[in-house]
Write an enzyme that holds these catalytic residues in place. Structure first.
Site, mmCIF file in Angstrom:
data_model
loop_
_atom_site.group_PDB
_atom_site.id
_atom_site.type_symbol
_atom_site.label_atom_id
_atom_site.label_comp_id
_atom_site.label_asym_id
_atom_site.label_seq_id
_atom_site.Cartn_x
_atom_site.Cartn_y
_atom_site.Cartn_z
ATOM 1 N N ASP A 80 0.188 8.873 -1.452
ATOM 2 C CA ASP A 80 0.020 7.422 -1.425
ATOM 3 C C ASP A 80 -1.251 7.155 -0.623
ATOM 4 O O ASP A 80 -1.232 7.198 0.606
ATOM 5 C CB ASP A 80 1.236 6.753 -0.779
ATOM 6 N N GLU B 191 -1.110 7.219 -7.141
ATOM 7 C CA GLU B 191 -0.941 5.918 -7.794
ATOM 8 C C GLU B 191 -2.210 5.589 -8.558
ATOM 9 O O GLU B 191 -3.309 5.908 -8.109
ATOM 10 C CB GLU B 191 -0.729 4.810 -6.759
ATOM 11 N N ASP C 186 4.737 5.035 3.479
ATOM 12 C CA ASP C 186 3.731 5.754 2.697
ATOM 13 C C ASP C 186 4.249 7.123 2.258
ATOM 14 O O ASP C 186 3.952 7.582 1.154
ATOM 15 C CB ASP C 186 2.437 5.912 3.505
#
Length: 168
Positions: A9, A70, A145
Site C-alpha cells: 500500500d 493499488e 496500511d
C-alpha cells in the site's frame, strides 16, 4: 507449489507491505509484514530514495513471486496524485530490477476480495484480514496500511488461483 505474494500500500509518508505464503491446497498464512515510515521533514526526493532502499532490502531478503500494488487513482488535489504516482513508480522499479512481476488492483477490487464489498471501510478490511490470517496485530489503528497491503496480496492470490483454473 508454494508461493510468496507481497502486497504494498504505497504512500509518501507510510507504505505498508505484507507478504502472504500460499501452500498447496490454497492455504494462506501471513509470512511477514511491516510499514516503511518516512519523515515529513525530509524532501520528497529523500523520501523516495529511502522508500526504494528499504523496499529493496525487503525484496532481497524475501524474494516474493509477485508484487501487488493499488492502481493509481486521482485525488482531489492533483499534487497528491503526482506524489503518490512517483512513490508507486519507485516501488515498481524496485520489483522490476529484481525481475519480480508486478500486478495492480483497484482498491474496491481488493476490498471486495477480502470483505465481500468494494466500499468497505478501512476498519472492515482490518477486521477481515485479522480473521483470515489470524493476526490480531493488524487491528491497531497504525496498521491500516499493512491491512490494505494484505488485502491486495489476498486479492491477487484469489485472482491468480482462478486464472490458473481457466476462470476469468
Amino acid at each position: 507449489m508454494t508461493q510468496l505474494i507481497m502486497g504494498i500500500d504505497p504512500g509518501t509518508l507510510v507504505s505498508g507491505y505484507a507478504i502472504i505464503h500460499i501452500e498447496q491446497r490454497y492455504k494462506i498464512r501471513a509470512h511477514s509484514y511491516g510499514a516503511i515510515r518516512l519523515s515529513s521533514k525530509d524532501s520528497l526526493t529523500q523520501r523516495y530514495k529511502q522508500l526504494f532502499q528499504t523496499l529493496s532490502g525487503v525484496l532481497d531478503d524475501i524474494t516474493p513471486d509477485a508484487v501487488v500494488l493499488e492502481t493509481q487513482y486521482v485525488h482531489k488535489n492533483p499534487q497528491s496524485t503526482i506524489k503518490l504516482g512517483m512513490a508507486r513508480g519507485v516501488l515498481i522499479l524496485a520489483a522490476a530490477l529484481r525481475d519480480i512481476p508486478v500486478f495492480e488492483y483497484a482498491p474496491n477490487v481488493a476490498k471486495r476480495a477480502v470483505v465481500g464489498k468494494g466500499n468497505a471501510s478501512k476498519q472492515q478490511v482490518q477486521l477481515m484480514v485479522s480473521k483470515i490470517l489470524n493476526i490480531p496485530d493488524v487491528l491497531n489503528s497504525n496498521c491500516e496500511d499493512i491491512a490494505d497491503a494484505f488485502a491486495l496480496a489476498i486479492c491477487h492470490a484469489h485472482t491468480s488461483a482462478y486464472t490458473c483454473l481457466g476462470v476469468r
